[in-house]
Design a protein around this motif. Structure first.
Motif, PDB file in Angstrom:
ATOM      1  N   MET A 201       0.822  -1.217   0.000  1.00 16.58           N
ATOM      2  CA  MET A 201       0.000   0.000   0.000  1.00 16.58           C
ATOM      3  C   MET A 201       0.853   1.263   0.000  1.00 16.58           C
ATOM      4  O   MET A 201       0.439   2.271  -0.577  1.00 16.58           O
ATOM      5  CB  MET A 201      -0.948  -0.011   1.205  1.00 16.58           C
ATOM      6  CG  MET A 201      -2.035  -1.068   1.095  1.00 16.58           C
ATOM      7  SD  MET A 201      -2.988  -0.988  -0.449  1.00 16.58           S
ATOM      8  CE  MET A 201      -3.822   0.573  -0.264  1.00 16.58           C
ATOM      9  N   ARG A 202       2.009   1.225   0.619  1.00 17.49           N
ATOM     10  CA  ARG A 202       2.892   2.391   0.607  1.00 17.49           C
ATOM     11  C   ARG A 202       3.237   2.760  -0.834  1.00 17.49           C
ATOM     12  O   ARG A 202       3.204   3.924  -1.224  1.00 17.49           O
ATOM     13  CB  ARG A 202       4.160   2.098   1.414  1.00 17.49           C
ATOM     14  CG  ARG A 202       5.057   3.317   1.575  1.00 17.49           C
ATOM     15  CD  ARG A 202       6.217   3.056   2.515  1.00 17.49           C
ATOM     16  NE  ARG A 202       5.709   2.926   3.881  1.00 17.49           N
ATOM     17  CZ  ARG A 202       5.917   1.885   4.669  1.00 17.49           C
ATOM     18  NH1 ARG A 202       6.621   0.856   4.247  1.00 17.49           N
ATOM     19  NH2 ARG A 202       5.427   1.852   5.884  1.00 17.49           N
ATOM     20  N   VAL A 203       3.532   1.776  -1.660  1.00 21.27           N
ATOM     21  CA  VAL A 203       3.852   2.007  -3.076  1.00 21.27           C
ATOM     22  C   VAL A 203       2.586   2.358  -3.853  1.00 21.27           C
ATOM     23  O   VAL A 203       2.572   3.287  -4.659  1.00 21.27           O
ATOM     24  CB  VAL A 203       4.542   0.761  -3.689  1.00 21.27           C
ATOM     25  CG1 VAL A 203       4.717   0.918  -5.185  1.00 21.27           C
ATOM     26  CG2 VAL A 203       5.883   0.518  -3.008  1.00 21.27           C
ATOM     27  N   ALA A 204       1.488   1.627  -3.601  1.00 30.94           N
ATOM     28  CA  ALA A 204       0.246   1.843  -4.349  1.00 30.94           C
ATOM     29  C   ALA A 204      -0.324   3.243  -4.117  1.00 30.94           C
ATOM     30  O   ALA A 204      -0.927   3.823  -5.030  1.00 30.94           O
ATOM     31  CB  ALA A 204      -0.784   0.788  -3.951  1.00 30.94           C
ATOM     32  N   LEU A 205      -0.147   3.787  -2.930  1.00 26.31           N
ATOM     33  CA  LEU A 205      -0.725   5.091  -2.606  1.00 26.31           C
ATOM     34  C   LEU A 205       0.265   6.240  -2.690  1.00 26.31           C
ATOM     35  O   LEU A 205      -0.095   7.386  -2.409  1.00 26.31           O
ATOM     36  CB  LEU A 205      -1.333   5.044  -1.200  1.00 26.31           C
ATOM     37  CG  LEU A 205      -2.486   4.063  -1.019  1.00 26.31           C
ATOM     38  CD1 LEU A 205      -2.934   4.026   0.429  1.00 26.31           C
ATOM     39  CD2 LEU A 205      -3.648   4.393  -1.948  1.00 26.31           C
ATOM     40  N   ASP A 206       1.490   5.958  -3.087  1.00 26.21           N
ATOM     41  CA  ASP A 206       2.518   6.988  -3.180  1.00 26.21           C
ATOM     42  C   ASP A 206       2.059   8.116  -4.110  1.00 26.21           C
ATOM     43  O   ASP A 206       1.636   7.873  -5.239  1.00 26.21           O
ATOM     44  CB  ASP A 206       3.831   6.393  -3.674  1.00 26.21           C
ATOM     45  CG  ASP A 206       4.977   7.391  -3.603  1.00 26.21           C
ATOM     46  OD1 ASP A 206       4.986   8.187  -2.642  1.00 26.21           O
ATOM     47  OD2 ASP A 206       5.840   7.360  -4.497  1.00 26.21           O
ATOM     48  N   GLY A 207       2.100   9.330  -3.614  1.00 25.66           N
ATOM     49  CA  GLY A 207       1.747  10.491  -4.421  1.00 25.66           C
ATOM     50  C   GLY A 207       0.261  10.816  -4.414  1.00 25.66           C
ATOM     51  O   GLY A 207      -0.152  11.816  -4.994  1.00 25.66           O
ATOM     52  N   ARG A 208      -0.556  10.004  -3.791  1.00 25.65           N
ATOM     53  CA  ARG A 208      -1.990  10.280  -3.722  1.00 25.65           C
ATOM     54  C   ARG A 208      -2.303  11.059  -2.447  1.00 25.65           C
ATOM     55  O   ARG A 208      -1.738  10.802  -1.397  1.00 25.65           O
ATOM     56  CB  ARG A 208      -2.801   8.993  -3.727  1.00 25.65           C
ATOM     57  CG  ARG A 208      -2.696   8.266  -5.038  1.00 25.65           C
ATOM     58  CD  ARG A 208      -3.621   7.078  -5.035  1.00 25.65           C
ATOM     59  NE  ARG A 208      -3.451   6.357  -6.276  1.00 25.65           N
ATOM     60  CZ  ARG A 208      -4.443   6.024  -7.056  1.00 25.65           C
ATOM     61  NH1 ARG A 208      -5.668   6.330  -6.724  1.00 25.65           N
ATOM     62  NH2 ARG A 208      -4.211   5.363  -8.163  1.00 25.65           N
ATOM     63  N   GLU A 209      -3.234  11.984  -2.570  1.00 26.14           N
ATOM     64  CA  GLU A 209      -3.641  12.782  -1.421  1.00 26.14           C
ATOM     65  C   GLU A 209      -4.489  11.928  -0.480  1.00 26.14           C
ATOM     66  O   GLU A 209      -5.355  11.172  -0.920  1.00 26.14           O
ATOM     67  CB  GLU A 209      -4.454  13.983  -1.895  1.00 26.14           C
ATOM     68  CG  GLU A 209      -4.784  14.950  -0.807  1.00 26.14           C
ATOM     69  CD  GLU A 209      -5.490  16.177  -1.353  1.00 26.14           C
ATOM     70  OE1 GLU A 209      -6.406  16.645  -0.664  1.00 26.14           O
ATOM     71  OE2 GLU A 209      -5.124  16.638  -2.443  1.00 26.14           O
ATOM     72  N   GLN A 210      -4.227  12.043   0.824  1.00 25.86           N
ATOM     73  CA  GLN A 210      -5.006  11.306   1.807  1.00 25.86           C
ATOM     74  C   GLN A 210      -6.389  11.921   1.907  1.00 25.86           C
ATOM     75  O   GLN A 210      -6.533  13.136   2.026  1.00 25.86           O
ATOM     76  CB  GLN A 210      -4.331  11.339   3.168  1.00 25.86           C
ATOM     77  CG  GLN A 210      -5.053  10.550   4.218  1.00 25.86           C
ATOM     78  CD  GLN A 210      -4.331  10.558   5.550  1.00 25.86           C
ATOM     79  OE1 GLN A 210      -3.256  11.118   5.672  1.00 25.86           O
ATOM     80  NE2 GLN A 210      -4.929   9.961   6.537  1.00 25.86           N
ATOM     81  N   ALA A 211      -7.410  11.099   1.843  1.00 29.02           N
ATOM     82  CA  ALA A 211      -8.782  11.584   1.934  1.00 29.02           C
ATOM     83  C   ALA A 211      -9.508  10.845   3.049  1.00 29.02           C
ATOM     84  O   ALA A 211      -9.427   9.628   3.154  1.00 29.02           O
ATOM     85  CB  ALA A 211      -9.500  11.368   0.607  1.00 29.02           C
ATOM     86  N   ILE A 212     -10.204  11.594   3.867  1.00 25.63           N
ATOM     87  CA  ILE A 212     -11.013  11.000   4.919  1.00 25.63           C
ATOM     88  C   ILE A 212     -12.461  11.060   4.445  1.00 25.63           C
ATOM     89  O   ILE A 212     -12.985  12.149   4.174  1.00 25.63           O
ATOM     90  CB  ILE A 212     -10.835  11.757   6.245  1.00 25.63           C
ATOM     91  CG1 ILE A 212      -9.377  11.676   6.681  1.00 25.63           C
ATOM     92  CG2 ILE A 212     -11.780  11.218   7.310  1.00 25.63           C
ATOM     93  CD1 ILE A 212      -9.036  12.506   7.889  1.00 25.63           C
TER      94      ILE A 212
END
Length: 74
Positions: free
Chosen positions: A6-17
Motif C-alpha cells: 500500500m505504501r507504493v500503491a498510494l505513493d503520491g496520492r492525497e489522503q482523503a477522509i
C-alpha cells in the motif's frame, strides 16, 4: 507485506477522509451494561452509532444491573 504494497500503491496520492454518514453520532457506552455511560463514569468505550440505535437510558437509570442492552433485542 500489505503495508509495503500500500505504501507504493498510494505513493503520491492525497489522503482523503471519507465523510461521516448522516445520522451517525458518537456516544460513551458502559462496557458492562451496553447502555449509555453515566457522565461521571470512568470506565467507558466510545462508539459511533446510528442515532436510532443509541440506548435511551444509562446503566445507572437501569439500576446498575448486569447484562447487556442487546439482551433486550433477542
Amino acid at each position: 507485506i500489505w503495508i509495503d504494497f500500500m505504501r507504493v500503491a498510494l505513493d503520491g496520492r492525497e489522503q482523503a477522509i471519507p465523510p461521516r454518514p448522516e445520522g451517525m453520532v458518537d456516544v460513551r457506552i458502559d462496557p458492562d451494561s451496553g447502555l449509555l455511560a453515566h457522565p461521571e463514569a470512568t470506565s467507558v468505550v466510545f462508539e459511533t452509532l446510528p442515532e436510532e440505535l443509541v440506548p435511551e437510558m444509562t446503566s445507572e437509570q437501569n439500576g446498575g444491573e448486569g447484562g447487556s442492552a442487546l439482551d433486550a433485542l433477542y
